[in-house]
Scaffold this motif. Sequence first.
Motif, PDB file in Angstrom:
ATOM      1  N   LEU A 186      43.611  17.697   7.218  1.00 31.02           N
ATOM      2  CA  LEU A 186      43.702  18.621   7.387  1.00 31.02           C
ATOM      3  C   LEU A 186      41.943  17.970   7.597  1.00 31.02           C
ATOM      4  CD1 LEU A 186      42.339  20.549   4.887  1.00 31.02           C
ATOM      5  CD2 LEU A 186      42.129  18.806   3.126  1.00 31.02           C
ATOM      6  N   LYS A 187      42.803  16.368   8.231  1.00 32.66           N
ATOM      7  CA  LYS A 187      41.183  16.109   8.105  1.00 32.66           C
ATOM      8  C   LYS A 187      40.616  16.742  10.346  1.00 32.66           C
ATOM      9  CE  LYS A 187      39.980  10.997  10.355  1.00 32.66           C
ATOM     10  NZ  LYS A 187      40.167   9.859  10.356  1.00 32.66           N
ATOM     11  N   GLY A 188      41.817  16.825  11.081  1.00 34.24           N
ATOM     12  CA  GLY A 188      40.829  17.761  11.947  1.00 34.24           C
ATOM     13  C   GLY A 188      40.643  18.323  11.208  1.00 34.24           C
ATOM     14  N   SER A 189      40.559  19.852  10.904  1.00 30.55           N
ATOM     15  CA  SER A 189      40.150  21.054  10.283  1.00 30.55           C
ATOM     16  C   SER A 189      38.342  20.860  10.108  1.00 30.55           C
ATOM     17  CB  SER A 189      41.047  21.564   9.906  1.00 30.55           C
ATOM     18  OG  SER A 189      42.024  22.014   9.849  1.00 30.55           O
ATOM     19  N   MET A 190      38.789  19.674   8.843  1.00 28.65           N
ATOM     20  CA  MET A 190      37.533  19.043   8.248  1.00 28.65           C
ATOM     21  C   MET A 190      35.803  18.659   9.109  1.00 28.65           C
ATOM     22  SD  MET A 190      38.734  17.589   4.894  1.00 28.65           S
ATOM     23  CE  MET A 190      36.825  16.983   4.326  1.00 28.65           C
ATOM     24  N   ILE A 191      36.711  17.763  10.455  1.00 34.18           N
ATOM     25  CA  ILE A 191      36.113  17.612  11.630  1.00 34.18           C
ATOM     26  C   ILE A 191      35.299  18.340  11.902  1.00 34.18           C
ATOM     27  CG2 ILE A 191      35.549  16.040  14.116  1.00 34.18           C
ATOM     28  CD1 ILE A 191      37.936  13.744  12.249  1.00 34.18           C
TER      29      ILE A 191
END
Length: 238
Positions: free
Chosen positions: A67-72
């Motif tokens: 999820l972290k990459g998508s949020m960035i």
Amino acid sequence: MDFFQGQESLTAIQWVLRALVGFFFLLLVGKIMGQRSISQLRLLDYIMAILIGNIIAHPLSDEGLGLKGSMITMSVLVFLYCFCIFLALKWHRFRYWIDPSPFPVIKNGQIIYENLTKARISVDYLLAELRKEKIEDIQVVELALWEADGTFSFVLDTEHRMLTPLDMNITTKPFTFPRTIIKEGKIDYEELTQSGKDESWIVNKLKTTYNTNIKEILLATLDNTDKMKILWYEKRKY
């Protein structure tokens, strides 16, 4: 915080946490982007809608994606969106490129066919839009513009426009929007205070005039002449 990263499998709680974070992050993104991105889909808005939908949907359904990459990624896209909006406000050529000026498809009651082709719409589509506006005859349309957001703006000729009080030399009173002072059985104290009334006044007004109380009212409005209009939860006589 492992639910932020890609995993071979996620527990039920991690799925719930991922969904909650994704939902509220998307809510924040929508707030930052503003009402424009919600109310109408122009070129930039359309691109953002497609990208954001795909970016946030995949990690919410695939445990192998973090999820972290998508949020960035989404944060970068939101920054680019806001930057392009700012650039469009300051740079005329860029604004014209992403939001081109409207052009006529009907003028003086005549269809401009080459502009229909430019807008990539058919005569049938144009007729359907005229019907939606309850315009029966193309010849009464003085001007129809194809707007940048893919909608029409119609202007009827003067003979077919509705009469206004000004046309008939009628003096009108200034318009004041009624204040909603009760919603779903509860007083809106901010609106009530701005109208110059208090709770005791409205309770007494409801009792003496309508023989009712606040809990029975679905909606109540008050205009600048203290005239109250009421909708009850159930239809009743008073």
